[in-house]
Design a protein around this motif. Structure first.
Motif, PDB file in Angstrom:
ATOM      1  N   GLY A  87     -12.382  32.949  22.770  1.00  0.00           N
ATOM      2  CA  GLY A  87     -13.729  33.354  22.408  1.00  0.00           C
ATOM      3  C   GLY A  87     -13.930  34.850  22.519  1.00  0.00           C
ATOM      4  N   ASP A  88     -12.941  35.557  22.989  1.00  0.00           N
ATOM      5  CA  ASP A  88     -13.031  37.005  23.154  1.00  0.00           C
ATOM      6  C   ASP A  88     -11.729  37.628  22.664  1.00  0.00           C
ATOM      7  N   GLY A  89     -11.613  37.757  21.332  1.00  0.00           N
ATOM      8  CA  GLY A  89     -10.394  38.293  20.760  1.00  0.00           C
ATOM      9  C   GLY A  89     -10.120  39.706  21.210  1.00  0.00           C
ATOM     10  N   LEU A  90     -11.182  40.486  21.463  1.00  0.00           N
ATOM     11  CA  LEU A  90     -10.993  41.862  21.917  1.00  0.00           C
ATOM     12  C   LEU A  90     -10.306  41.889  23.267  1.00  0.00           C
ATOM     13  N   PHE A  91     -10.755  41.055  24.189  1.00  0.00           N
ATOM     14  CA  PHE A  91     -10.134  41.016  25.519  1.00  0.00           C
ATOM     15  C   PHE A  91      -8.660  40.656  25.411  1.00  0.00           C
ATOM     16  N   ARG A  92      -8.355  39.641  24.572  1.00  0.00           N
ATOM     17  CA  ARG A  92      -6.965  39.232  24.417  1.00  0.00           C
ATOM     18  C   ARG A  92      -6.120  40.376  23.873  1.00  0.00           C
ATOM     19  N   SER A  93      -6.644  41.058  22.856  1.00  0.00           N
ATOM     20  CA  SER A  93      -5.896  42.163  22.254  1.00  0.00           C
ATOM     21  C   SER A  93      -5.685  43.299  23.244  1.00  0.00           C
ATOM     22  N   GLN A  94      -6.708  43.617  24.017  1.00  0.00           N
ATOM     23  CA  GLN A  94      -6.587  44.695  25.001  1.00  0.00           C
ATOM     24  C   GLN A  94      -5.593  44.330  26.097  1.00  0.00           C
ATOM     25  N   ALA A  95      -5.635  43.075  26.548  1.00  0.00           N
ATOM     26  CA  ALA A  95      -4.720  42.640  27.599  1.00  0.00           C
ATOM     27  C   ALA A  95      -3.272  42.687  27.114  1.00  0.00           C
ATOM     28  N   LEU A  96      -3.046  42.225  25.884  1.00  0.00           N
ATOM     29  CA  LEU A  96      -1.696  42.275  25.327  1.00  0.00           C
ATOM     30  C   LEU A  96      -1.229  43.716  25.146  1.00  0.00           C
ATOM     31  N   LEU A  97      -2.154  44.570  24.752  1.00  0.00           N
ATOM     32  CA  LEU A  97      -1.799  45.974  24.552  1.00  0.00           C
ATOM     33  C   LEU A  97      -1.377  46.633  25.853  1.00  0.00           C
ATOM     34  N   GLU A  98      -2.015  46.263  26.950  1.00  0.00           N
ATOM     35  CA  GLU A  98      -1.628  46.814  28.250  1.00  0.00           C
ATOM     36  C   GLU A  98      -0.176  46.449  28.576  1.00  0.00           C
ATOM     37  N   VAL A  99       0.198  45.204  28.282  1.00  0.00           N
ATOM     38  CA  VAL A  99       1.570  44.766  28.537  1.00  0.00           C
ATOM     39  C   VAL A  99       2.536  45.514  27.614  1.00  0.00           C
ATOM     40  N   ARG A 100       2.160  45.591  26.335  1.00  0.00           N
ATOM     41  CA  ARG A 100       3.014  46.302  25.381  1.00  0.00           C
ATOM     42  C   ARG A 100       3.207  47.760  25.808  1.00  0.00           C
ATOM     43  N   ARG A 101       2.147  48.386  26.242  1.00  0.00           N
ATOM     44  CA  ARG A 101       2.234  49.809  26.582  1.00  0.00           C
ATOM     45  C   ARG A 101       3.194  50.032  27.737  1.00  0.00           C
ATOM     46  N   PHE A 166       9.394  39.729  25.522  1.00  0.00           N
ATOM     47  CA  PHE A 166       8.372  39.731  24.478  1.00  0.00           C
ATOM     48  C   PHE A 166       8.296  38.421  23.700  1.00  0.00           C
ATOM     49  N   ASP A 167       9.369  37.671  23.664  1.00  0.00           N
ATOM     50  CA  ASP A 167       9.419  36.495  22.797  1.00  0.00           C
ATOM     51  C   ASP A 167       8.266  35.509  23.036  1.00  0.00           C
ATOM     52  N   PRO A 168       7.907  35.177  24.292  1.00  0.00           N
ATOM     53  CA  PRO A 168       6.804  34.232  24.485  1.00  0.00           C
ATOM     54  C   PRO A 168       5.456  34.758  23.993  1.00  0.00           C
ATOM     55  N   MET A 169       5.338  36.063  23.821  1.00  0.00           N
ATOM     56  CA  MET A 169       4.069  36.649  23.395  1.00  0.00           C
ATOM     57  C   MET A 169       3.946  36.772  21.876  1.00  0.00           C
ATOM     58  N   ARG A 170       5.000  36.393  21.155  1.00  0.00           N
ATOM     59  CA  ARG A 170       5.042  36.658  19.717  1.00  0.00           C
ATOM     60  C   ARG A 170       3.839  36.072  18.980  1.00  0.00           C
ATOM     61  N   ARG A 171       3.501  34.842  19.255  1.00  0.00           N
ATOM     62  CA  ARG A 171       2.388  34.204  18.526  1.00  0.00           C
ATOM     63  C   ARG A 171       1.079  34.947  18.757  1.00  0.00           C
ATOM     64  N   GLN A 172       0.850  35.328  20.014  1.00  0.00           N
ATOM     65  CA  GLN A 172      -0.396  36.030  20.327  1.00  0.00           C
ATOM     66  C   GLN A 172      -0.404  37.435  19.721  1.00  0.00           C
ATOM     67  N   LEU A 173       0.756  38.088  19.703  1.00  0.00           N
ATOM     68  CA  LEU A 173       0.829  39.411  19.104  1.00  0.00           C
ATOM     69  C   LEU A 173       0.547  39.349  17.606  1.00  0.00           C
ATOM     70  N   GLU A 174       1.038  38.297  16.948  1.00  0.00           N
ATOM     71  CA  GLU A 174       0.772  38.141  15.519  1.00  0.00           C
ATOM     72  C   GLU A 174      -0.720  37.963  15.271  1.00  0.00           C
ATOM     73  N   ARG A 175      -1.360  37.166  16.109  1.00  0.00           N
ATOM     74  CA  ARG A 175      -2.802  36.955  15.954  1.00  0.00           C
ATOM     75  C   ARG A 175      -3.565  38.250  16.174  1.00  0.00           C
ATOM     76  N   SER A 176      -3.193  38.959  17.218  1.00  0.00           N
ATOM     77  CA  SER A 176      -3.888  40.205  17.543  1.00  0.00           C
ATOM     78  C   SER A 176      -3.707  41.231  16.437  1.00  0.00           C
ATOM     79  N   ARG A 177      -2.471  41.372  15.949  1.00  0.00           N
ATOM     80  CA  ARG A 177      -2.202  42.373  14.915  1.00  0.00           C
ATOM     81  C   ARG A 177      -2.884  42.015  13.600  1.00  0.00           C
TER      82      ARG A 177
END
Length: 245
Positions: A87-101, A166-177
């Motif tokens: 319900g909060d796509g922004l939070f998910r994207s920001q959280a994933l970005l922190e890990v990516r960074r 990174f592999d387990p995060m692939r689906r979420q990264l695709e959604r975020s991107r």
């Protein structure tokens, strides 16, 4: 439906209910007999579904007491965590970005040291695909090329653990991107930064490669706030202060 599929389906239904707040953290779930009746399945199926969620850190079974929902900090399943933030796509994207960074800046640094002609060709091919997709406004193709560019860097480190993380995060990264890449300005920013990252890796300068990736991540964060969430109050105040100075 096979037994394994049925168990997975019931585990998914239970997870949806947990994510929706129907079952509170550290409070006992209804008994397995009651859950089986509610879901119109056997107790054995419910038991296996509960076991599935317990293995993923979502539930814990205390014999003689009941089955409880663990705090989300104990969850060890990315898909489950994503449901909490659906319900909060922004939070998910920001959280994933922190890990990516944290990880990708180091990966870029390693690539600058271990770069090969094959890696640079992969990066070039991805850049061509990104530009072509941007020109034709094909968001899915742009996302695929974007991910291919970053995957090449992860593989280019020569460290198999980096890509595996990174592999387990692939689906979420695709959604975020996909959410962010639908904005033309964000695609333009991404292309500019990807070219800078490629140039820094090709130069062999570890610090430059790390800095280029970090700048890309910061730009992505800025784009999330500006184009996805709108300008935040904090950013508005900062921009006002800069304008006044």
């Amino acid at each position: 439906m096979g037994r394994t599929s049925l168990v997975e389906a019931i585990a998914s239904r239970l997870l949806d209910a947990i994510a929706a707040g129907e079952f509170e953290t550290d409070r006992p779930l209804p008994g397995q007999a009651e859950l089986a009746k509610q879901m119109d399945v056997s107790r054995l199926t419910v038991r296996e579904a509960v076991k599935n969620l317990a293995q993923r850190g979502i539930l814990r079974v205390e014999h003689g007491t009941g089955t409880f929902v663990n705090p989300r900090t104990s969850w060890a399943d990315l898909e489950a965590l994503s449901r909490l933030t659906d319900g909060d796509g922004l939070f998910r994207s920001q959280a994933l970005l922190e890990v990516r960074r944290m990880l990708e800046t180091g990966a870029a640094e390693l690539c600058a040291e271990r770069s090969t002609p094959a890696l640079l060709q992969q990066l070039d091919d991805s850049l061509v695909d990104m530009q072509r997709a941007a020109d034709s406004q094909e968001v899915d193709a742009f996302v695929a090329a974007d991910i291919a560019f970053h995957d090449a860097i992860l593989q280019g480190t020569g460290n198999p653990f980096v890509a595996a993380i990174f592999d387990p995060m692939r689906r979420q990264l695709e959604r975020s991107r996909t959410e962010t890449s639908s904005v033309p300005e964000i695609r333009e920013h991404a292309l500019r930064h990807h070219r800078a990252i490629r140039a820094a890796i090709a130069s062999g300068d570890r610090r430059a490669a790390r800095a280029a990736m970090d700048e890309h991540m910061q730009q992505t964060l800025d784009d999330l706030e500006s184009f996805v969430a709108g300008t935040t109050p904090a950013r508005q105040a900062d921009e006002s202060n800069r304008a006044a100075s």
